[in-house]
Design an enzyme around this catalytic site. Structure first.
Site, PDB file in Angstrom:
ATOM      1  N   ASN A 146      23.022  31.347  69.050  1.00 11.41           N
ATOM      2  CA  ASN A 146      23.488  30.060  69.568  1.00 11.41           C
ATOM      3  C   ASN A 146      23.252  29.041  68.460  1.00 11.41           C
ATOM      4  OD1 ASN A 146      24.002  27.707  70.910  1.00 11.41           O
ATOM      5  ND2 ASN A 146      22.248  27.828  72.312  1.00 11.41           N
ATOM      6  N   TRP A 147      24.325  28.742  67.740  1.00  8.32           N
ATOM      7  CA  TRP A 147      24.167  27.824  66.597  1.00  8.32           C
ATOM      8  C   TRP A 147      23.977  26.382  67.032  1.00  8.32           C
ATOM      9  CZ3 TRP A 147      28.251  29.229  62.253  1.00  8.32           C
ATOM     10  CH2 TRP A 147      27.928  30.489  61.725  1.00  8.32           C
ATOM     11  N   LYS A 148      24.252  26.105  68.304  1.00  7.24           N
ATOM     12  CA  LYS A 148      24.175  24.726  68.809  1.00  7.24           C
ATOM     13  C   LYS A 148      25.070  23.819  67.952  1.00  7.24           C
ATOM     14  CE  LYS A 148      19.713  25.923  70.639  1.00  7.24           C
ATOM     15  NZ  LYS A 148      18.420  25.521  71.149  1.00  7.24           N
ATOM     16  N   HIS A 171      23.470  26.465  79.547  1.00  5.63           N
ATOM     17  CA  HIS A 171      22.315  26.335  78.658  1.00  5.63           C
ATOM     18  C   HIS A 171      21.488  25.130  79.100  1.00  5.63           C
ATOM     19  CE1 HIS A 171      19.866  25.592  75.121  1.00  5.63           C
ATOM     20  NE2 HIS A 171      20.072  26.856  74.807  1.00  5.63           N
ATOM     21  N   GLU A 228      20.087  22.848  77.512  1.00  5.20           N
ATOM     22  CA  GLU A 228      20.412  21.572  76.845  1.00  5.20           C
ATOM     23  C   GLU A 228      21.621  20.914  77.505  1.00  5.20           C
ATOM     24  OE1 GLU A 228      20.484  23.148  72.853  1.00  5.20           O
ATOM     25  OE2 GLU A 228      18.304  23.353  72.922  1.00  5.20           O
ATOM     26  N   GLU A 284      15.823  31.989  79.642  1.00  2.00           N
ATOM     27  CA  GLU A 284      15.324  31.094  78.602  1.00  2.00           C
ATOM     28  C   GLU A 284      14.406  30.040  79.214  1.00  2.00           C
ATOM     29  OE1 GLU A 284      18.013  31.024  74.932  1.00  2.00           O
ATOM     30  OE2 GLU A 284      18.797  29.527  76.293  1.00  2.00           O
ATOM     31  N   GLY A 295      12.978  26.168  71.064  1.00  2.00           N
ATOM     32  CA  GLY A 295      12.757  25.340  69.879  1.00  2.00           C
ATOM     33  C   GLY A 295      11.327  24.850  69.720  1.00  2.00           C
ATOM     34  N   SER A 308      12.449  30.608  71.182  1.00  2.00           N
ATOM     35  CA  SER A 308      11.572  30.821  70.023  1.00  2.00           C
ATOM     36  C   SER A 308      11.404  32.285  69.643  1.00  2.00           C
ATOM     37  CB  SER A 308      10.199  30.164  70.253  1.00  2.00           C
ATOM     38  OG  SER A 308      10.356  28.759  70.355  1.00  2.00           O
ATOM     39  N   GLY A 347      18.303  30.695  68.901  1.00  2.35           N
ATOM     40  CA  GLY A 347      18.739  29.402  68.410  1.00  2.35           C
ATOM     41  C   GLY A 347      18.333  29.261  66.950  1.00  2.35           C
ATOM     42  N   GLY A 348      17.139  28.698  66.726  1.00  2.78           N
ATOM     43  CA  GLY A 348      16.651  28.453  65.371  1.00  2.78           C
ATOM     44  C   GLY A 348      16.765  29.672  64.463  1.00  2.78           C
TER      45      GLY A 348
HETATM   46  P1  PGA Z   1      15.460  28.775  70.042  1.00  2.00           P
HETATM   47  O1  PGA Z   1      16.707  28.453  70.995  1.00  2.00           O
HETATM   48  O2  PGA Z   1      15.601  30.224  69.644  1.00  2.00           O
HETATM   49  O3  PGA Z   1      15.604  27.827  68.890  1.00  2.00           O
HETATM   50  O4  PGA Z   1      14.231  28.540  70.827  1.00  2.00           O
HETATM   51  C1  PGA Z   1      17.203  29.383  71.914  1.00  2.00           C
HETATM   52  C2  PGA Z   1      18.326  28.776  72.698  1.00  2.00           C
HETATM   53  O5  PGA Z   1      18.312  27.547  72.896  1.00  2.00           O
HETATM   54  O6  PGA Z   1      19.252  29.474  73.121  1.00  2.00           O
END
Ligand code: PGA
Length: 257
Positions: free
Chosen positions: A13-15, A99, A101, A171, A177, A217, A238-239
């Site tokens: 997930n590159w966001k 998601h 966010e 999640e 994050g 994470s 994500g990260g």
């Molecule tokens: P993260 O994000 O790996 O940076 O914690 C995961 C996500 O938001 O899907």
């Protein structure tokens, strides 16, 4: 006795990261690092502006293309939104829905998540449905209630045919994050719980086939711990997905299990 090979989905997930130039450089780098022989399904959920260029690249690789959201209508006066048909027109196969966010910052509710999900699967997209408790829900001991509600409402009116095109991502919001994660045994307990819920909503054999990913994470150091759990079928990163070395390492970990 030889144990059955497990198949994992490793989704990125590159966001809101990577413009088209960065996307191109990233994909070339990633393809070199991962190589053609991997058993895990690699899904790259890129920003809308990168879909076309990623789609051209991905058509010559065995990666899969994903987006990060889509609307519940097929077309119309919905400024700023994008339809499943538009995603399909650039060969997108997957879409993340719900998601945290989106839920937290853009007013997504279980109802809109359900509407988006239903139209996406009906349009032939494979949905990654995100569920997870926030910090306060965890502290108040209502994690299971919350994720069970998100699952049930997110999948409302999704029949046993369409559910085949849904992957669940567990999640915990507080882990995203933050560098903090639940223990691998807690992740297994929750993913098992989600599978049992899917089994009661559909059937045991359907639930066994649904992929459940862990996200929050995950990195090259902790991936093995999570992926070793029997009800965890992969990761939503994500990260770690923005670092081609780290992402490739996680794919290698999954391939080795
Ligand atoms: P993260 O994000 O790996 O940076 O914690 C995961 C996500 O938001 O899907």
């Amino acid at each position: 006795m030889k144990t059955k090979k497990r198949y994992f989905t490793i989704a990125a997930n590159w966001k809101m990261n990577c413009d088209i130039n960065e996307t191109e450089i990233f994909l070339q780098d990633l393809a070199k690092k991962i190589g053609p022989d991997h058993s895990s399904k690699i899904v790259l959920c890129v920003p809308f502006t990168s879909l076309l260029i990623a789609s051209n690249f991905i058509s010559k690789s065995n990666f899969h293309l994903g987006a990060q959201n889509c609307h519940w209508e097929s077309a119309g006066a919905f400024t700023g939104e994008i339809s499943p048909a538009m995603l399909k027109s650039v060969s997108t196969e997957f879409v993340i829905i719900g998601h945290s966010e989106r839920r937290l910052n853009f007013g997504e509710s279980d109802k809109t998540v359900n509407l988006r999900l239903k139209n996406a699967v009906k349009s032939g997209l494979h949905v990654i449905l995100c569920v997870g408790e926030n910090f306060y829900e965890q502290e108040s001991g209502i994690t299971f209630e919350r994720i069970s509600e998100q699952l049930k409402l997110g999948l409302l009116d999704v029949d046993s045919e369409n559910i085949k095109n849904v992957t669940i991502a567990y999640e915990p919001v507080w882990a995203i994050g933050s560098g903090r994660t639940p223990s691998s045994s807690k992740v297994e307990e929750i993913c098992r719980f989600l599978r049992e819920k899917l089994s009661s909503l559909y059937s045991e054999s359907i639930a066994e086939k649904i992929q459940i990913l862990y996200g929050g994470s995950m990195n090259a150091e902790n991936a093995r711990l999570f992926l070793k759990q029997s009800d965890v079928n992969g990761g939503l990163l994500g990260g770690a997905s923005l670092d081609p070395d780290m992402f490739a390492q996680i794919v290698k970990v999954a391939d080795s299990l």
